[in-house]
Write a protein that holds these residues in place. Structure first.
Motif, PDB file in Angstrom:
ATOM      1  N   ALA A   5      -2.073  -4.387  -1.188  1.00 51.72           N
ATOM      2  CA  ALA A   5      -0.657  -4.634  -0.937  1.00 51.72           C
ATOM      3  C   ALA A   5      -0.540  -5.624   0.212  1.00 51.72           C
ATOM      4  O   ALA A   5      -1.106  -5.400   1.283  1.00 51.72           O
ATOM      5  CB  ALA A   5       0.071  -3.344  -0.598  1.00 51.72           C
TER       6      ALA A   5
ATOM      7  N   CYS B  82       6.735  -5.725  -0.562  1.00 46.58           N
ATOM      8  CA  CYS B  82       5.291  -5.945  -0.672  1.00 46.58           C
ATOM      9  C   CYS B  82       4.953  -6.554  -2.027  1.00 46.58           C
ATOM     10  O   CYS B  82       5.624  -6.286  -3.019  1.00 46.58           O
ATOM     11  CB  CYS B  82       4.525  -4.631  -0.542  1.00 46.58           C
TER      12      CYS B  82
ATOM     13  N   ILE C  42       2.064  -6.286  -4.690  1.00 48.52           N
ATOM     14  CA  ILE C  42       1.015  -5.315  -4.970  1.00 48.52           C
ATOM     15  C   ILE C  42       0.213  -5.744  -6.188  1.00 48.52           C
ATOM     16  O   ILE C  42       0.780  -6.120  -7.215  1.00 48.52           O
ATOM     17  CB  ILE C  42       1.616  -3.916  -5.217  1.00 48.52           C
TER      18      ILE C  42
ATOM     19  N   MET D 201      -2.899  -4.040  -8.477  1.00 49.64           N
ATOM     20  CA  MET D 201      -3.655  -2.803  -8.634  1.00 49.64           C
ATOM     21  C   MET D 201      -4.421  -2.789  -9.939  1.00 49.64           C
ATOM     22  O   MET D 201      -4.073  -3.486 -10.889  1.00 49.64           O
ATOM     23  CB  MET D 201      -2.749  -1.589  -8.548  1.00 49.64           C
TER      24      MET D 201
END
Length: 72
Positions: A8, A48, A50, A52
């Protein structure tokens, strides 16, 4: 909430994850061994970016049920 791995980058605002604090420009790195306890700073909203890998794994039963129906 747990994830396989993720990063992040804080763009605006800030947050605390356990004992660590992240502000604008900070990069928070995580792997499957990290259990997140995120608290957003009260001064301003947190934004943020992000990235993942894998799916999120909610900790509570209601979120897990919602995830099953929404396939997220």
């Amino acid at each position: 909430m747990a994830i396989k791995s993720g990063n992040a980058c804080v763009l605006r605002g800030g947050f605390r994850d356990g004992d660590d604090h992240y502000g604008p420009g900070d990069l928070a790195l995580a792997d499957e061994h990290v259990e997140h306890v995120i608290v957003i700073d009260a001064e301003s909203p947190c934004l943020c970016l992000i990235a993942m890998e894998g799916r999120t794994r909610p900790n509570d039963w209601l979120s897990r049920l919602y995830q099953k129906f929404r396939d997220i």
